[in-house]
Design an enzyme around this catalytic site. Structure first.
Site, PDB file in Angstrom:
ATOM      1  N   LYS A  70      -9.172 -45.122 -28.250  1.00  0.00           N
ATOM      2  CA  LYS A  70      -8.574 -44.795 -26.952  1.00  0.00           C
ATOM      3  C   LYS A  70      -9.328 -43.658 -26.262  1.00  0.00           C
ATOM      4  O   LYS A  70      -9.490 -43.665 -25.042  1.00  0.00           O
ATOM      5  CB  LYS A  70      -7.109 -44.424 -27.159  1.00  0.00           C
ATOM      6  CG  LYS A  70      -6.267 -45.586 -27.671  1.00  0.00           C
ATOM      7  CD  LYS A  70      -4.887 -45.152 -28.118  1.00  0.00           C
ATOM      8  CE  LYS A  70      -4.072 -46.322 -28.626  1.00  0.00           C
ATOM      9  NZ  LYS A  70      -2.761 -45.905 -29.179  1.00  0.00           N
ATOM     10  N   ASP A 116      -7.530 -45.243 -34.402  1.00  0.00           N
ATOM     11  CA  ASP A 116      -6.836 -45.727 -33.208  1.00  0.00           C
ATOM     12  C   ASP A 116      -7.040 -44.758 -32.046  1.00  0.00           C
ATOM     13  O   ASP A 116      -7.386 -45.166 -30.932  1.00  0.00           O
ATOM     14  CB  ASP A 116      -5.343 -45.886 -33.518  1.00  0.00           C
ATOM     15  CG  ASP A 116      -4.539 -46.285 -32.303  1.00  0.00           C
ATOM     16  OD1 ASP A 116      -4.526 -47.475 -31.971  1.00  0.00           O
ATOM     17  OD2 ASP A 116      -3.915 -45.405 -31.678  1.00  0.00           O
ATOM     18  N   GLY A 123       0.200 -47.480 -23.969  1.00  0.00           N
ATOM     19  CA  GLY A 123       1.283 -48.401 -23.680  1.00  0.00           C
ATOM     20  C   GLY A 123       1.624 -48.534 -22.213  1.00  0.00           C
ATOM     21  O   GLY A 123       0.794 -48.887 -21.382  1.00  0.00           O
ATOM     22  N   GLU A 128       2.567 -48.526 -39.848  1.00  0.00           N
ATOM     23  CA  GLU A 128       2.265 -49.810 -40.482  1.00  0.00           C
ATOM     24  C   GLU A 128       2.269 -49.649 -42.001  1.00  0.00           C
ATOM     25  O   GLU A 128       2.204 -48.534 -42.523  1.00  0.00           O
ATOM     26  CB  GLU A 128       0.888 -50.300 -40.031  1.00  0.00           C
ATOM     27  CG  GLU A 128       0.737 -50.475 -38.529  1.00  0.00           C
ATOM     28  CD  GLU A 128       1.470 -51.689 -37.993  1.00  0.00           C
ATOM     29  OE1 GLU A 128       1.874 -52.545 -38.812  1.00  0.00           O
ATOM     30  OE2 GLU A 128       1.638 -51.772 -36.767  1.00  0.00           O
ATOM     31  N   ARG A 178      -2.081 -68.947 -34.060  1.00  0.00           N
ATOM     32  CA  ARG A 178      -2.600 -69.482 -35.318  1.00  0.00           C
ATOM     33  C   ARG A 178      -1.651 -70.509 -35.928  1.00  0.00           C
ATOM     34  O   ARG A 178      -2.082 -71.464 -36.567  1.00  0.00           O
ATOM     35  CB  ARG A 178      -2.850 -68.337 -36.306  1.00  0.00           C
ATOM     36  CG  ARG A 178      -4.117 -67.568 -36.035  1.00  0.00           C
ATOM     37  CD  ARG A 178      -4.385 -66.538 -37.104  1.00  0.00           C
ATOM     38  NE  ARG A 178      -3.386 -65.476 -37.100  1.00  0.00           N
ATOM     39  CZ  ARG A 178      -3.401 -64.427 -37.920  1.00  0.00           C
ATOM     40  NH1 ARG A 178      -4.346 -64.320 -38.832  1.00  0.00           N
ATOM     41  NH2 ARG A 178      -2.480 -63.497 -37.846  1.00  0.00           N
TER      42      ARG A 178
END
Length: 437
Positions: A210, A206, A139, A195, A49
């Site tokens: 998954k 989240d 991950g 966060e 961006r």
């Protein structure tokens, strides 16, 4: 080291935490990657961006940066598109364009895969292109490829996992220190595990995304995030953790995907995310800090455990790079990865039919007949009581009840009826119990 073969050309969409690590790994391991693939990898463009933003000592030519992601994807000199931006749009447009044009795609976008993976898979089939997404779940842990390929000849019956590092850190901290949820969340935020807005993690969004991806691969059925029953862990208290300890258990936010019969006997799939007590002897109980682990059960292979760091720039970039290598090798060989396997088309079983157990803590009036009255409510809904523990007297009387396995709908109805009893002052907590306590 020169391979003599033309380079496999890469376009990177996004250059944040994960994207930057991908660039570093491509640079630092260039010689080894060329040897493994049989041709060099060449980064020909990076869509961001803010192309003028300072990116430290990132080993990349600034002229590669562009704000035109779609234009980069459409370039004729791009072989593999790597997407680490996240979100649904415009990522879906970029990736379907790439796949439809026959370009390989490597993505870490769990939200898009869980909401509309079907569109990506259909585009990959149409373009005869590779779609890799190992980094979307857990991950660096090699998990999706074993489900997609290694266990393809087996019948997976259940997948149970800790797939969110933030919530696992919080619950591990509560278990170790006796802290409440708020204190543990503050610690996770200070350490960079949570966060600024932790909603996606602590409310289970989240993990649900998954879980949908895992269930789709394990059971050869398209499962979306909307199919996943989701319950966050913000209601877990220090008292719940203490009660779990007394039972020899710990509390984890679990994703659970099961294959089995529904109420009519038809083969179906159940997928859920919620906090649950598990015995400390269970392999997942010892998974602490921000680590992830997934426990897979299959008919022939038996029980398998996958464990490691489930988040962070470098671990996630490792998984992305593994997919890049696979996609590049396929392009050189003129082959492609196994296509989507969704032949089973199994229906999704509602949470009410999932067989589970409940741990229920009741604040009750300490008078004669209380236990018999409470037991009568359980019997009414055909729920068998495994254990009962009473503590305190008078205004501090508490009943802690653990049930045997029963359909979740029966257990939920039992809890609602308990709320209406005048002898029950309040229901302090309700938690599911997994793992054969």
């Amino acid at each position: 080291m020169s391979s003599g073969k033309p380079a496999v050309r890469l376009a990177l969409l996004g250059c944040g935490t994960v994207g930057s690590e991908v660039v570093r790994l491509l640079h630092d391991q260039a010689e080894d990657l060329t040897a493994r693939i049989g041709a060099p990898l060449e980064l020909v463009g990076i869509a961001v961006r803010r192309p003028g933003r300072q990116r430290g000592d990132l080993p990349v030519d600034p002229s590669l940066f562009t704000t035109d992601a779609l234009g980069l994807v459409k370039r004729d000199d791009v072989d593999v598109v790597i997407e680490v931006v996240g979100g649904i749009e415009p990522a879906r447009t970029w990736l379907t364009e790439a796949l439809g044009a026959g370009k390989s795609v490597v993505t870490a976008n769990k939200a898009l895969l869980a909401e509309d993976g079907a569109t990506l898979h259909d585009a990959a089939t149409q373009g005869d292109a590779d779609l890799y997404y190992e980094a979307s779940v857990a991950g660096a842990i090699p998990l999706l490829r074993p489900l997609r390929e290694s266990l393809h000849g087996d019948r997976v019956t259940r997948v149970t996992g800790i797939v969110n590092g933030t919530t696992n850190f919080i619950l591990s901290s509560m278990d170790a220190t006796g802290a409440g949820f708020g204190e543990a969340l503050e610690e996770a935020t200070d350490l960079g595990y949570a966060e600024a807005d932790p909603t996606a993690d602590v409310e289970g969004f989240d993990a649900a995304a998954k879980a949908a991806i895992l269930a789709s691969l394990a059971f050869h059925t398209r499962v979306t995030a909307a199919d996943v029953f989701r319950e966050g862990m913000t209601g877990v208290t220090a008292a719940d953790v203490a009660s779990a300890k007394e039972m020899g258990c710990t509390i984890k936010l679990l994703c659970i995907a099961e294959r089995g019969p529904d109420s009519t006997g038809q083969e179906s799939v159940s997928v859920r995310v919620h906090p649950a007590m598990i015995p400390r002897s269970h392999p997942l109980a010892s998974v602490g800090d921000a680590f992830n682990a997934v426990f897979v059960e299959a008919e022939a292979a038996g029980q398998l455990m996958f464990y490691g760091r489930g988040a962070g720039g470098t671990p996630t970039a490792s998984a992305v790079l593994g997919d890049i290598v696979a996609a590049a090798r396929n392009r050189l060989a003129g082959t492609r990865a196994p296509s989507e396997s969704a032949y089973a088309h199994l229906p999704i079983r509602p949470i009410g039919e999932a067989v589970t157990r409940y741990h229920i803590s009741l604040d009750v009036a300490d008078r004669q007949g209380v236990l018999a009255t409470v037991a009568g409510v359980f019997a009414k809904h055909e729920v068998s009581i495994a254990t009962v523990r009473q503590s305190g007297r008078d205004e501090d009387a508490t009943l802690v009840i653990v049930t045997h396995g029963a359909p979740d709908a029966n257990l939920a109805a039992t809890v609602e009826d308990l709320r209406s009893l005048d002898i029950v002052r309040s229901i302090a907590s309700v938690l599911r119990v997994e793992g054969g306590v």
